[in-house]
Design a protein around this motif. Sequence first.
Motif, mmCIF file in Angstrom:
data_model
loop_
_atom_site.group_PDB
_atom_site.id
_atom_site.type_symbol
_atom_site.label_atom_id
_atom_site.label_comp_id
_atom_site.label_asym_id
_atom_site.label_seq_id
_atom_site.Cartn_x
_atom_site.Cartn_y
_atom_site.Cartn_z
ATOM 1 N N MET A 68 0.860 -1.180 0.000
ATOM 2 C CA MET A 68 0.000 0.000 0.000
ATOM 3 C C MET A 68 0.895 1.228 0.000
ATOM 4 S SD MET A 68 -2.845 -1.038 2.861
ATOM 5 C CE MET A 68 -1.586 -1.348 4.092
ATOM 6 N N HIS A 70 1.030 5.363 0.800
ATOM 7 C CA HIS A 70 0.358 6.475 1.473
ATOM 8 C C HIS A 70 1.138 7.761 1.257
ATOM 9 C CE1 HIS A 70 -1.158 3.026 3.859
ATOM 10 N NE2 HIS A 70 -2.261 3.747 3.894
ATOM 11 N N LEU A 86 -4.307 7.177 1.392
ATOM 12 C CA LEU A 86 -3.968 5.961 0.649
ATOM 13 C C LEU A 86 -4.067 6.322 -0.827
ATOM 14 C CD1 LEU A 86 -3.441 2.862 0.513
ATOM 15 C CD2 LEU A 86 -5.922 2.585 0.469
#
Length: 160
Positions: A68, A70, A86
């Motif tokens: 992920m 961010h 995100l």
Amino acid sequence: MAVTSYTEEFTSTVTPARLFKALVTESHVFIPKAVPGGIKNIEFLEGDGGAGSIKQTNLVDGGKLKFMKHRIDVVDVENLYTKYTLIGCDIEFEKVESVVSEIKFEAAPGGGCVCKMTSEYHVKAGYELKVEEVKEGKLRASGLFKAVEEYLVAHPEECS
């Protein structure tokens, strides 16, 4: 684009400053130690952890997600507040454009901490996000919080 938001509160016996350090300013060092079965590492792709930085969380193999990304929007150490977005992951979200999260760590009456988290799901045009579809993110956030809290309680020298 529609926005679906939720607010979650967590309480802990750990002080707000220690939790903020573990989950925000030193997250790239601390979280992989606290959650070795879920997070491989956290690396900065841009910046040094301040506003504007991009960090990537790499998850262990075998899960639904591999990573992920961010963007850190705000890190306010004095007020124990952070905001981040995100901006990507290895799978495409069908309905969600981005997720903006704000977290505030406050002293709890009698000691410890209250952590208030608000997440806004920015939903793509033509889609609707149901509460049930947000549950996975909420469970992941509460699981991470509890794992970090347990680690800090077991290791009082960490993030002190």
